[in-house]
Structures are given as structure tokens and as C-alpha cells.
Write a protein that holds these residues in place. Structure first.
Motif, PDB file in Angstrom:
ATOM      1  N   ILE A  92       0.846  -1.200   0.000  1.00 18.66           N
ATOM      2  CA  ILE A  92       0.000   0.000   0.000  1.00 18.66           C
ATOM      3  C   ILE A  92       0.879   1.247   0.000  1.00 18.66           C
ATOM      4  N   GLU A  93       1.903   1.268   0.844  1.00 15.36           N
ATOM      5  CA  GLU A  93       2.783   2.426   0.914  1.00 15.36           C
ATOM      6  C   GLU A  93       3.498   2.656  -0.410  1.00 15.36           C
ATOM      7  N   ALA A  94       3.927   1.582  -1.059  1.00 10.91           N
ATOM      8  CA  ALA A  94       4.627   1.715  -2.337  1.00 10.91           C
ATOM      9  C   ALA A  94       3.717   2.239  -3.442  1.00 10.91           C
ATOM     10  N   ARG A  95       2.410   2.007  -3.315  1.00 10.97           N
ATOM     11  CA  ARG A  95       1.465   2.405  -4.369  1.00 10.97           C
ATOM     12  C   ARG A  95       0.564   3.568  -3.951  1.00 10.97           C
ATOM     13  N   THR A  96       0.927   4.270  -2.894  1.00 13.53           N
ATOM     14  CA  THR A  96       0.087   5.360  -2.400  1.00 13.53           C
ATOM     15  C   THR A  96      -0.233   6.378  -3.497  1.00 13.53           C
ATOM     16  N   GLY A  97       0.763   6.778  -4.251  1.00 13.70           N
ATOM     17  CA  GLY A  97       0.536   7.748  -5.320  1.00 13.70           C
ATOM     18  C   GLY A  97      -0.466   7.255  -6.350  1.00 13.70           C
ATOM     19  N   GLU A  98      -0.358   5.982  -6.715  1.00 14.57           N
ATOM     20  CA  GLU A  98      -1.298   5.394  -7.676  1.00 14.57           C
ATOM     21  C   GLU A  98      -2.711   5.343  -7.094  1.00 14.57           C
ATOM     22  N   ILE A  99      -2.817   5.008  -5.816  1.00 14.63           N
ATOM     23  CA  ILE A  99      -4.135   4.908  -5.167  1.00 14.63           C
ATOM     24  C   ILE A  99      -4.775   6.284  -5.076  1.00 14.63           C
ATOM     25  N   VAL A 100      -3.984   7.308  -4.779  1.00 10.90           N
ATOM     26  CA  VAL A 100      -4.527   8.670  -4.712  1.00 10.90           C
ATOM     27  C   VAL A 100      -5.099   9.063  -6.082  1.00 10.90           C
ATOM     28  N   LYS A 101      -4.395   8.723  -7.151  1.00 14.36           N
ATOM     29  CA  LYS A 101      -4.860   9.043  -8.510  1.00 14.36           C
ATOM     30  C   LYS A 101      -6.059   8.200  -8.918  1.00 14.36           C
ATOM     31  N   ALA A 104     -10.053   3.514  -6.996  1.00 10.37           N
ATOM     32  CA  ALA A 104     -10.659   2.208  -7.295  1.00 10.37           C
ATOM     33  C   ALA A 104      -9.696   1.059  -6.992  1.00 10.37           C
ATOM     34  N   LEU A 105      -8.407   1.341  -6.910  1.00 13.45           N
ATOM     35  CA  LEU A 105      -7.436   0.303  -6.551  1.00 13.45           C
ATOM     36  C   LEU A 105      -7.705  -0.255  -5.152  1.00 13.45           C
ATOM     37  N   LEU A 106      -8.386   0.514  -4.319  1.00 17.85           N
ATOM     38  CA  LEU A 106      -8.724   0.038  -2.971  1.00 17.85           C
ATOM     39  C   LEU A 106      -9.749  -1.093  -3.005  1.00 17.85           C
ATOM     40  N   GLN A 107     -10.446  -1.261  -4.111  1.00 20.51           N
ATOM     41  CA  GLN A 107     -11.422  -2.344  -4.236  1.00 20.51           C
ATOM     42  C   GLN A 107     -10.768  -3.701  -3.974  1.00 20.51           C
ATOM     43  N   GLN A 108      -9.516  -3.843  -4.387  1.00 16.38           N
ATOM     44  CA  GLN A 108      -8.789  -5.103  -4.170  1.00 16.38           C
ATOM     45  C   GLN A 108      -8.657  -5.420  -2.682  1.00 16.38           C
ATOM     46  N   VAL A 109      -8.521  -4.389  -1.858  1.00 13.59           N
ATOM     47  CA  VAL A 109      -8.414  -4.589  -0.411  1.00 13.59           C
ATOM     48  C   VAL A 109      -9.736  -5.138   0.123  1.00 13.59           C
ATOM     49  N   ALA A 110     -10.852  -4.533  -0.291  1.00 14.58           N
ATOM     50  CA  ALA A 110     -12.171  -4.999   0.143  1.00 14.58           C
ATOM     51  C   ALA A 110     -12.436  -6.416  -0.349  1.00 14.58           C
ATOM     52  N   ASP A 111     -12.067  -6.702  -1.590  1.00 18.82           N
ATOM     53  CA  ASP A 111     -12.264  -8.043  -2.147  1.00 18.82           C
ATOM     54  C   ASP A 111     -11.444  -9.084  -1.395  1.00 18.82           C
ATOM     55  N   GLY A 112     -10.182  -8.719  -1.070  1.00 21.01           N
ATOM     56  CA  GLY A 112      -9.320  -9.635  -0.318  1.00 21.01           C
ATOM     57  C   GLY A 112      -9.883  -9.933   1.060  1.00 21.01           C
ATOM     58  N   LEU A 128      -7.931   5.802   2.606  1.00 20.96           N
ATOM     59  CA  LEU A 128      -6.485   5.731   2.751  1.00 20.96           C
ATOM     60  C   LEU A 128      -6.067   6.959   3.552  1.00 20.96           C
ATOM     61  N   ILE A 129      -5.482   6.713   4.713  1.00 14.60           N
ATOM     62  CA  ILE A 129      -5.159   7.790   5.653  1.00 14.60           C
ATOM     63  C   ILE A 129      -3.659   7.790   5.927  1.00 14.60           C
ATOM     64  N   GLN A 130      -3.097   8.991   5.983  1.00 11.93           N
ATOM     65  CA  GLN A 130      -1.706   9.141   6.369  1.00 11.93           C
ATOM     66  C   GLN A 130      -1.652   9.936   7.666  1.00 11.93           C
ATOM     67  N   ASP A 131      -1.068   9.316   8.685  1.00 15.64           N
ATOM     68  CA  ASP A 131      -0.861   9.963   9.981  1.00 15.64           C
ATOM     69  C   ASP A 131       0.585  10.447  10.015  1.00 15.64           C
ATOM     70  N   LYS A 145      -0.992  14.152  12.985  1.00  9.35           N
ATOM     71  CA  LYS A 145      -2.005  14.806  12.163  1.00  9.35           C
ATOM     72  C   LYS A 145      -2.439  13.809  11.095  1.00  9.35           C
ATOM     73  N   SER A 146      -3.756  13.593  10.993  1.00  7.41           N
ATOM     74  CA  SER A 146      -4.290  12.635  10.028  1.00  7.41           C
ATOM     75  C   SER A 146      -4.818  13.351   8.797  1.00  7.41           C
ATOM     76  N   GLU A 147      -4.551  12.768   7.642  1.00  7.61           N
ATOM     77  CA  GLU A 147      -5.061  13.299   6.385  1.00  7.61           C
ATOM     78  C   GLU A 147      -5.600  12.142   5.546  1.00  7.61           C
ATOM     79  N   THR A 148      -6.858  12.238   5.149  1.00  6.09           N
ATOM     80  CA  THR A 148      -7.440  11.240   4.254  1.00  6.09           C
ATOM     81  C   THR A 148      -7.035  11.630   2.843  1.00  6.09           C
ATOM     82  N   VAL A 149      -6.285  10.743   2.173  1.00  6.31           N
ATOM     83  CA  VAL A 149      -5.747  11.066   0.848  1.00  6.31           C
ATOM     84  C   VAL A 149      -6.512  10.391  -0.283  1.00  6.31           C
ATOM     85  N   ALA A 150      -7.350   9.402   0.055  1.00  4.90           N
ATOM     86  CA  ALA A 150      -8.190   8.743  -0.958  1.00  4.90           C
ATOM     87  C   ALA A 150      -9.364   8.076  -0.263  1.00  4.90           C
TER      88      ALA A 150
END
Length: 155
Positions: A92-101, A104-112, A128-131, A145-150
Motif C-alpha cells: 500500500i505504501e509503495a502504491r500510495t501515489g497510484e491509489i490517490v490518482k 478504485a485500486l482500494l477495491q482489491q483490499v475490500a475483495d481480499g 487511505l489515511i496518512q498519519d 495529524k491525520s489526512e485522508t488522501v483517498a
């Protein structure tokens, strides 16, 4: 002598020695390549920085997590490991930029999660939250400080 005696008394011939040297050389080349390119794509042959590092006294430390709303009305942190949602935090950390853009990539997490835990509440929304924790002179300066990025509404 043409061979080297091993621990069990057997001699290692020229072919055996050559194979060992070639395997060791390939491993070293892969480690150097991953470290020079600074990429985790070839893990465990990625940059050595992934194994150990120091944090400056005045720095920000960012921790990435996924929070889920479930169909049971609860809010939970998604367990980012193979047993939890089938995906590791590092992925997830390696693909954060892709997920922000493309959230829908988060769907895989829900499916898993649904596939691995059919008897548990399903995820209906993922965030997707960054603290970020600030260090001053090596000490934590206030709460993170928490920021929801996606955000993604699960299908």
C-alpha cells in the motif's frame, strides 16, 4: 587437489565451485542493481535502505493505513497483512501515489477481506489515511495529524 572437502567429507568439484561462485555473483549484482535504482520492485534485492535507517531529530514520520466502514456500521482499521486483507502495508505504501490518482485500486483490499473472512462484516467504504508525526529535537511534538488522501465506496 582439484576439489574442496565439505563438512561431510565429500569433495566439491570444479562444476560445483563454479555454480556457487555464479550464484553468489548474481545475488550481489541483483543487490547492487536494486540499491542503485532505489526500487523495491525486485524485493528482497531492493535498496538496502529498506532494512535500516535513522530518523533526523527534526523530521516528519508518516504512517499509512486504511480505515474501513463496515456493513455492520462500525469503523475499523484494515489489517494490512496477508492474513487480514491479503495485502501488506508495504504494498500500500509503495502504491500510495497510484491509489490517490485512482482510488478504485482500494477495491482489491475490500475483495481480499471478503474472500478471506466471509463470516465477518463486509467493507462498504475505504479511506487511505496518512498519519504524520512531527519530531522536534528527537521528541514527538504533539499528536499525529491525520489526512485522508483517498476514499473509495466499495462495490
Amino acid at each position: 587437489m582439484t576439489g574442496v572437502t565439505t563438512g561431510d567429507g565429500l569433495r566439491l568439484g570444479r562444476v560445483g565451485k563454479t555454480v556457487r561462485v555464479v550464484v553468489a555473483a548474481v545475488g550481489i549484482v541483483l543487490l547492487v542493481n536494486g540499491s542503485v535504482r532505489m526500487s523495491d520492485d525486485m524485493w528482497p534485492f531492493g535498496p538496502m535502505s529498506q532494512y535500516a535507517m535513522t530518523v533526523p531529530d527534526d523530521a516528519s514520520i508518516t504512517y499509512t493505513r486504511i480505515q474501513a466502514q463496515t456493513d455492520a456500521g462500525t469503523s475499523v482499521d484494515v489489517p494490512l497483512n496477508i492474513e487480514g486483507a491479503g495485502v501488506a502495508r508495504a504494498e500500500i505504501e509503495a502504491r500510495t501515489g497510484e491509489i490517490v490518482k485512482d482510488p478504485a485500486l482500494l477495491q482489491q483490499v475490500a475483495d481480499g477481506w471478503a474472500r478471506k473472512h466471509p463470516d465477518k462484516p463486509k467493507y462498504v467504504k475505504l479511506e487511505l489515511i496518512q498519519d504524520t508525526t512531527q519530531l522536534v529535537e528527537g521528541r514527538v511534538d504533539g499528536p499525529p495529524k491525520s489526512e485522508t488522501v483517498a476514499t473509495w465506496q466499495v462495490r
